[in-house]
Design a protein around this motif. Structure first.
Motif, PDB file in Angstrom:
ATOM      1  N   GLU A   1      -1.632  -6.082   3.138  1.00 57.48           N
ATOM      2  CA  GLU A   1      -0.886  -5.458   4.227  1.00 57.48           C
ATOM      3  C   GLU A   1      -0.688  -6.406   5.406  1.00 57.48           C
ATOM      4  OE1 GLU A   1      -3.181  -1.937   4.899  1.00 57.48           O
ATOM      5  OE2 GLU A   1      -2.062  -0.770   3.429  1.00 57.48           O
ATOM      6  N   GLU A   2      -1.529  -7.414   5.520  1.00 56.42           N
ATOM      7  CA  GLU A   2      -1.415  -8.405   6.593  1.00 56.42           C
ATOM      8  C   GLU A   2      -0.445  -9.531   6.244  1.00 56.42           C
ATOM      9  OE1 GLU A   2      -2.837  -8.237   9.675  1.00 56.42           O
ATOM     10  OE2 GLU A   2      -3.427  -6.224   9.041  1.00 56.42           O
ATOM     11  N   MET A   3       0.002  -9.590   5.003  1.00 57.93           N
ATOM     12  CA  MET A   3       0.915 -10.650   4.573  1.00 57.93           C
ATOM     13  C   MET A   3       2.337 -10.347   5.032  1.00 57.93           C
ATOM     14  SD  MET A   3      -0.295 -11.519   0.709  1.00 57.93           S
ATOM     15  CE  MET A   3      -1.973 -11.931   0.334  1.00 57.93           C
ATOM     16  N   SER A   4       3.080 -11.413   5.282  1.00 59.28           N
ATOM     17  CA  SER A   4       4.484 -11.264   5.652  1.00 59.28           C
ATOM     18  C   SER A   4       5.303 -10.874   4.425  1.00 59.28           C
ATOM     19  CB  SER A   4       5.018 -12.579   6.232  1.00 59.28           C
ATOM     20  OG  SER A   4       5.111 -13.558   5.211  1.00 59.28           O
TER      21      SER A   4
ATOM     22  N   PHE B   1      -5.859  -3.986  -0.267  1.00 53.41           N
ATOM     23  CA  PHE B   1      -4.679  -3.737   0.556  1.00 53.41           C
ATOM     24  C   PHE B   1      -4.872  -4.235   1.987  1.00 53.41           C
ATOM     25  CE2 PHE B   1      -3.288  -0.115  -2.410  1.00 53.41           C
ATOM     26  CZ  PHE B   1      -2.477  -0.969  -3.125  1.00 53.41           C
ATOM     27  N   ALA B   2      -6.111  -4.311   2.439  1.00 54.44           N
ATOM     28  CA  ALA B   2      -6.357  -4.866   3.773  1.00 54.44           C
ATOM     29  C   ALA B   2      -5.837  -6.303   3.856  1.00 54.44           C
ATOM     30  CB  ALA B   2      -7.850  -4.821   4.093  1.00 54.44           C
TER      31      ALA B   2
ATOM     32  N   GLU C   1      -8.658   2.353  -7.366  1.00 60.13           N
ATOM     33  CA  GLU C   1      -9.647   2.369  -6.275  1.00 60.13           C
ATOM     34  C   GLU C   1     -10.172   0.963  -5.983  1.00 60.13           C
ATOM     35  OE1 GLU C   1     -10.356   4.912  -4.217  1.00 60.13           O
ATOM     36  OE2 GLU C   1      -8.771   5.944  -5.316  1.00 60.13           O
ATOM     37  N   VAL C   2     -10.327   0.150  -7.012  1.00 63.35           N
ATOM     38  CA  VAL C   2     -10.759  -1.239  -6.810  1.00 63.35           C
ATOM     39  C   VAL C   2      -9.668  -2.022  -6.099  1.00 63.35           C
ATOM     40  CG1 VAL C   2     -11.447  -3.374  -7.979  1.00 63.35           C
ATOM     41  CG2 VAL C   2     -12.250  -1.167  -8.844  1.00 63.35           C
TER      42      VAL C   2
ATOM     43  N   GLY D   1       0.800  -1.215   0.000  1.00 63.49           N
ATOM     44  CA  GLY D   1       0.000   0.000   0.000  1.00 63.49           C
ATOM     45  C   GLY D   1       0.832   1.263   0.000  1.00 63.49           C
ATOM     46  N   ASP D   2       2.139   1.124  -0.257  1.00 68.31           N
ATOM     47  CA  ASP D   2       3.046   2.270  -0.200  1.00 68.31           C
ATOM     48  C   ASP D   2       3.513   2.758  -1.566  1.00 68.31           C
ATOM     49  OD1 ASP D   2       2.936   2.114   2.585  1.00 68.31           O
ATOM     50  OD2 ASP D   2       4.657   0.763   2.685  1.00 68.31           O
ATOM     51  N   GLY D   3       3.041   2.161  -2.629  1.00 70.10           N
ATOM     52  CA  GLY D   3       3.515   2.536  -3.960  1.00 70.10           C
ATOM     53  C   GLY D   3       2.405   3.107  -4.818  1.00 70.10           C
TER      54      GLY D   3
END
Length: 129
Positions: A110-113, A106-107, A100-101, A88-90
Motif C-alpha cells: 500500500e506504500e508503493m507508488s 499489504f502494509a 490472511e498471510v 488491498g482493494d481486491g
C-alpha cells in the motif's frame, strides 16, 4: 603620477577573473547519466528487495505463497487487476486460503507508488514466458 594610476587601474582590471571562465586543463564532465530500467527489471528489484515478496514466492514453484507463474496465469486467465489486489482493494483469486498471510504484506504494497506496483505486475507477468 597619472601613468602610475593608469597602470595600476589596468593591472587591477586585468587581474579580475570572470566567473564563467573554464579552469585551465581538461574540463571535468558534469553531465549525469540516468539509467532507465524496464518495468520488469524494476519489478524484479522490488520483488527481491523492497517488497520482500521473495520470502514467500518463487518464480516457478510454490513456497509459502503460489509461484509467480501460477499468479500470472490466473490473473491473465481471469483478466483481473493485480495492482488493485496489491493495493488491498481486491479479492484473493489465486489461493484464498493464504489470504490472511498475504494481508500482512499489504502494509508494504500500500506504500508503493502506482509505478512500482505496475512494475511488480510486469515482473510477475514476465514469468509466463
Amino acid at each position: 603620477m597619472k601613468k602610475v594610476i593608469l597602470l595600476l587601474a589596468v593591472l587591477i582590471f586585468a587581474s579580475c577573473k570572470k566567473e564563467s571562465q573554464e579552469p585551465f586543463g581538461k574540463p571535468e564532465a558534469t553531465t549525469e547519466t540516468t539509467v532507465v530500467k524496464s518495468p520488469e527489471v524494476l519489478g524484479k528489484e522490488i520483488f527481491e528487495n523492497k517488497g520482500n515478496c521473495i520470502a514467500c514466492h518463487l518464480p516457478d514453484k510454490k513456497l509459502i505463497g503460489p509461484s509467480l507463474h501460477d499468479i500470472a496465469k490466473i490473473y491473465k486467465d481471469k483478466n483481473a487487476d493485480m495492482v488493485t489486489f496489491l493495493k488491498g482493494d481486491g479479492e484473493p483469486l489465486v489461493d484464498p486460503s493464504q489470504f490472511e498471510v498475504m494481508k500482512t504484506n499489504f502494509a508494504i504494497t500500500e506504500e508503493m507508488s502506482d509505478e512500482e506496483l505496475q512494475a511488480l505486475e510486469a515482473y510477475i507477468y514476465s514469468n509466463l514466458k
